[in-house]
Scaffold this motif. Structure first.
Motif, PDB file in Angstrom:
ATOM      1  N   ALA A   1      -4.291 -42.901 -67.134  1.00  0.00           N
ATOM      2  CA  ALA A   1      -3.616 -42.403 -68.341  1.00  0.00           C
ATOM      3  C   ALA A   1      -4.039 -40.959 -68.521  1.00  0.00           C
ATOM      4  O   ALA A   1      -5.034 -40.507 -67.937  1.00  0.00           O
ATOM      5  N   GLN A   2      -3.312 -40.205 -69.335  1.00  0.00           N
ATOM      6  CA  GLN A   2      -3.654 -38.790 -69.509  1.00  0.00           C
ATOM      7  C   GLN A   2      -4.839 -38.601 -70.439  1.00  0.00           C
ATOM      8  O   GLN A   2      -5.677 -37.720 -70.219  1.00  0.00           O
ATOM      9  N   VAL A   3      -4.925 -39.439 -71.483  1.00  0.00           N
ATOM     10  CA  VAL A   3      -5.984 -39.303 -72.487  1.00  0.00           C
ATOM     11  C   VAL A   3      -7.024 -40.406 -72.300  1.00  0.00           C
ATOM     12  O   VAL A   3      -6.679 -41.579 -72.108  1.00  0.00           O
ATOM     13  N   CYS A   4      -8.296 -40.031 -72.346  1.00  0.00           N
ATOM     14  CA  CYS A   4      -9.385 -40.997 -72.184  1.00  0.00           C
ATOM     15  C   CYS A   4      -9.361 -42.017 -73.321  1.00  0.00           C
ATOM     16  O   CYS A   4      -9.292 -41.657 -74.502  1.00  0.00           O
ATOM     17  N   SER A   5      -9.436 -43.296 -72.969  1.00  0.00           N
ATOM     18  CA  SER A   5      -9.367 -44.375 -73.965  1.00  0.00           C
ATOM     19  C   SER A   5     -10.641 -44.463 -74.799  1.00  0.00           C
ATOM     20  O   SER A   5     -10.654 -45.099 -75.848  1.00  0.00           O
TER      21      SER A   5
ATOM     22  N   GLY B   1     -11.299 -39.730 -76.029  1.00  0.00           N
ATOM     23  CA  GLY B   1     -10.092 -39.083 -76.545  1.00  0.00           C
ATOM     24  C   GLY B   1      -9.780 -37.718 -75.966  1.00  0.00           C
ATOM     25  O   GLY B   1      -8.884 -37.022 -76.460  1.00  0.00           O
ATOM     26  N   ILE B   2     -10.489 -37.300 -74.909  1.00  0.00           N
ATOM     27  CA  ILE B   2     -10.170 -36.004 -74.307  1.00  0.00           C
ATOM     28  C   ILE B   2      -8.968 -36.171 -73.364  1.00  0.00           C
ATOM     29  O   ILE B   2      -8.702 -37.262 -72.859  1.00  0.00           O
ATOM     30  N   ARG B   3      -8.256 -35.073 -73.160  1.00  0.00           N
ATOM     31  CA  ARG B   3      -7.138 -35.079 -72.217  1.00  0.00           C
ATOM     32  C   ARG B   3      -7.718 -34.811 -70.831  1.00  0.00           C
ATOM     33  O   ARG B   3      -8.241 -33.735 -70.569  1.00  0.00           O
ATOM     34  N   MET B   4      -7.602 -35.765 -69.933  1.00  0.00           N
ATOM     35  CA  MET B   4      -8.282 -35.656 -68.645  1.00  0.00           C
ATOM     36  C   MET B   4      -7.602 -34.683 -67.692  1.00  0.00           C
ATOM     37  O   MET B   4      -8.171 -34.297 -66.675  1.00  0.00           O
ATOM     38  N   GLY B   5      -6.398 -34.279 -68.044  1.00  0.00           N
ATOM     39  CA  GLY B   5      -5.691 -33.254 -67.277  1.00  0.00           C
ATOM     40  C   GLY B   5      -4.596 -32.649 -68.124  1.00  0.00           C
ATOM     41  O   GLY B   5      -3.780 -33.371 -68.703  1.00  0.00           O
ATOM     42  N   GLU B   6      -4.578 -31.321 -68.236  1.00  0.00           N
ATOM     43  CA  GLU B   6      -3.516 -30.660 -69.004  1.00  0.00           C
ATOM     44  C   GLU B   6      -2.152 -30.989 -68.392  1.00  0.00           C
ATOM     45  O   GLU B   6      -1.182 -31.224 -69.094  1.00  0.00           O
ATOM     46  N   TYR B   7      -2.106 -30.985 -67.052  1.00  0.00           N
ATOM     47  CA  TYR B   7      -0.920 -31.494 -66.345  1.00  0.00           C
ATOM     48  C   TYR B   7      -1.256 -32.898 -65.868  1.00  0.00           C
ATOM     49  O   TYR B   7      -2.327 -33.143 -65.299  1.00  0.00           O
ATOM     50  N   PHE B   8      -0.331 -33.824 -66.104  1.00  0.00           N
ATOM     51  CA  PHE B   8      -0.557 -35.210 -65.700  1.00  0.00           C
ATOM     52  C   PHE B   8       0.751 -35.796 -65.182  1.00  0.00           C
ATOM     53  O   PHE B   8       1.801 -35.642 -65.791  1.00  0.00           O
ATOM     54  N   CYS B   9       0.681 -36.412 -64.007  1.00  0.00           N
ATOM     55  CA  CYS B   9       1.842 -37.109 -63.443  1.00  0.00           C
ATOM     56  C   CYS B   9       1.471 -38.573 -63.268  1.00  0.00           C
ATOM     57  O   CYS B   9       0.581 -38.903 -62.473  1.00  0.00           O
TER      58      CYS B   9
ATOM     59  N   ILE C   1       3.272 -40.855 -61.948  1.00  0.00           N
ATOM     60  CA  ILE C   1       3.751 -41.384 -60.667  1.00  0.00           C
ATOM     61  C   ILE C   1       2.740 -41.092 -59.557  1.00  0.00           C
ATOM     62  O   ILE C   1       2.368 -41.970 -58.782  1.00  0.00           O
ATOM     63  N   CYS C   2       2.284 -39.837 -59.489  1.00  0.00           N
ATOM     64  CA  CYS C   2       1.352 -39.413 -58.433  1.00  0.00           C
ATOM     65  C   CYS C   2      -0.106 -39.667 -58.797  1.00  0.00           C
ATOM     66  O   CYS C   2      -0.988 -39.457 -57.953  1.00  0.00           O
ATOM     67  N   LYS C   3      -0.349 -40.086 -60.052  1.00  0.00           N
ATOM     68  CA  LYS C   3      -1.731 -40.262 -60.532  1.00  0.00           C
ATOM     69  C   LYS C   3      -2.496 -38.947 -60.353  1.00  0.00           C
ATOM     70  O   LYS C   3      -3.631 -38.910 -59.859  1.00  0.00           O
ATOM     71  N   PHE C   4      -1.841 -37.873 -60.780  1.00  0.00           N
ATOM     72  CA  PHE C   4      -2.360 -36.530 -60.532  1.00  0.00           C
ATOM     73  C   PHE C   4      -2.719 -35.833 -61.835  1.00  0.00           C
ATOM     74  O   PHE C   4      -1.930 -35.815 -62.790  1.00  0.00           O
ATOM     75  N   TYR C   5      -3.911 -35.222 -61.862  1.00  0.00           N
ATOM     76  CA  TYR C   5      -4.425 -34.504 -63.031  1.00  0.00           C
ATOM     77  C   TYR C   5      -4.798 -33.086 -62.619  1.00  0.00           C
ATOM     78  O   TYR C   5      -5.364 -32.866 -61.558  1.00  0.00           O
ATOM     79  N   ASP C   6      -4.518 -32.108 -63.488  1.00  0.00           N
ATOM     80  CA  ASP C   6      -4.949 -30.735 -63.227  1.00  0.00           C
ATOM     81  C   ASP C   6      -4.967 -29.970 -64.544  1.00  0.00           C
ATOM     82  O   ASP C   6      -3.982 -29.982 -65.290  1.00  0.00           O
ATOM     83  N   ASP C   7      -6.080 -29.309 -64.826  1.00  0.00           N
ATOM     84  CA  ASP C   7      -6.184 -28.519 -66.060  1.00  0.00           C
ATOM     85  C   ASP C   7      -5.586 -27.130 -65.903  1.00  0.00           C
ATOM     86  O   ASP C   7      -5.239 -26.478 -66.894  1.00  0.00           O
ATOM     87  N   ASP C   8      -5.478 -26.655 -64.675  1.00  0.00           N
ATOM     88  CA  ASP C   8      -4.979 -25.296 -64.430  1.00  0.00           C
ATOM     89  C   ASP C   8      -3.454 -25.329 -64.294  1.00  0.00           C
ATOM     90  O   ASP C   8      -2.904 -25.446 -63.210  1.00  0.00           O
ATOM     91  N   ILE C   9      -2.757 -25.198 -65.429  1.00  0.00           N
ATOM     92  CA  ILE C   9      -1.299 -25.304 -65.410  1.00  0.00           C
ATOM     93  C   ILE C   9      -0.619 -23.988 -65.033  1.00  0.00           C
ATOM     94  O   ILE C   9       0.609 -23.910 -64.988  1.00  0.00           O
TER      95      ILE C   9
END
Length: 267
Positions: free
Chosen positions: A78-82, A85-93, A95-103
């Motif tokens: 998921a994008q937000v930690c359960s 509550g932090i967002r684990m990636g500013e960009y989140f997909c 489908i790809c299970k992909f996280y990246d803070d550098d948008i």
């Protein structure tokens, strides 16, 4: 002092990650049940194991569990930690299970490719025949080759389709890493390693060869010798006078040619 909702989401942004991505979670690889910062870290480690049979790559779409880097809570993707509550990636997909803070990379998911790309969706189009996303500058301006990106780079042999390195499309339609192409040209190699067609406009080089041939007189025994050539650029066959420096295609005027056996005349 308690953080606001937005401050909580952005907590730790760009402060965690690996050499590949800035992100606030790690992944549990479903193939080996080990934890890694990203799939590339997994592949770098598992692809160099001493036992060849143990080597493997992670399939990005199969990741089910991630671990928050801030609070160390393992959870479903998921994008937000359960927990924190932090967002684990500013960009989140998802489908790809992909996280990246550098948008700033301009990440986007291509449904046809089935993976995420970088560079901004508005700057790319998906070529259905080539089977990959290309720069909009190549729309109606490249030679299509079926699944041209689903191959290994002909220089370094890294798989091109999901490579992190910048790739380029040659005039002939074949693809390779841009760095590999630059390295190839530094060594005065100007032909596609796959089909041998010229990768650049070589007209100025052909002109210099014209001048060299005019200035180089062949020995008398060779002045009337003829050979058959095949042009790598236009695939035409021509009979030309033999010269030690090179043989010019009579059709497209290229010197990117090779000598062949004379054609067989039907009896």
């Amino acid at each position: 002092m308690e953080l606001s909702a937005n401050e909580r989401l952005d907590f730790g942004k760009m402060g965690y990650g690996c050499k590949h991505y800035q992100r606030r979670c790690k992944i549990r690889a479903p193939c080996c049940n080990e934890v890694f910062p990203c799939r590339h870290c997994h592949n770098d480690t598992m692809g160099t194991l001493k036992k060849i049979n143990d080597r493997h790559e992670l399939v990005r779409h199969e990741v089910k569990q991630v671990i928050c880097w801030v609070c160390d809570t393992e959870q479903q993707v998921a994008q937000v930690c359960s927990n924190c509550g932090i967002r684990m990636g500013e960009y989140f997909c998802e489908i790809c299970k992909f996280y990246d803070d550098d948008i700033s990379k301009g990440q986007f998911h291509c449904d046809d490719c089935g993976i995420c790309r970088v560079g901004g969706r508005e700057n790319f189009f998906h070529c259905q025949r080539c089977g990959s996303c290309y720069s909009v500058h190549l729309r109606d301006n490249h030679s299509c080759i079926e699944n041209s990106m689903r191959h290994h780079c002909s220089i370094c042999y890294e798989y091109l389709f999901d490579s992190l390195k910048e790739t380029t499309v040659l005039k002939c339609g074949h693809t390779m890493h841009l760095d590999c192409l630059n390295e190839m040209t530094k060594r005065d190699q100007y032909c596609c390693p796959i089909c041998s067609k010229s990768v650049f406009d070589m007209s100025s080089a052909w002109k210099r060869i014209d001048e060299e041939i005019q200035a180089t007189i062949m020995p008398e025994d060779y002045q009337n010798k003829k050979v058959w050539i095949l042009c790598n650029d236009c695939n035409d066959t021509t009979e030309v006078f033999f010269h030690i420096i090179g043989h010019k295609c009579g059709h497209c005027l290229s010197y990117n040619t090779r000598m062949i056996s004379p054609p067989v005349v039907p009896s």
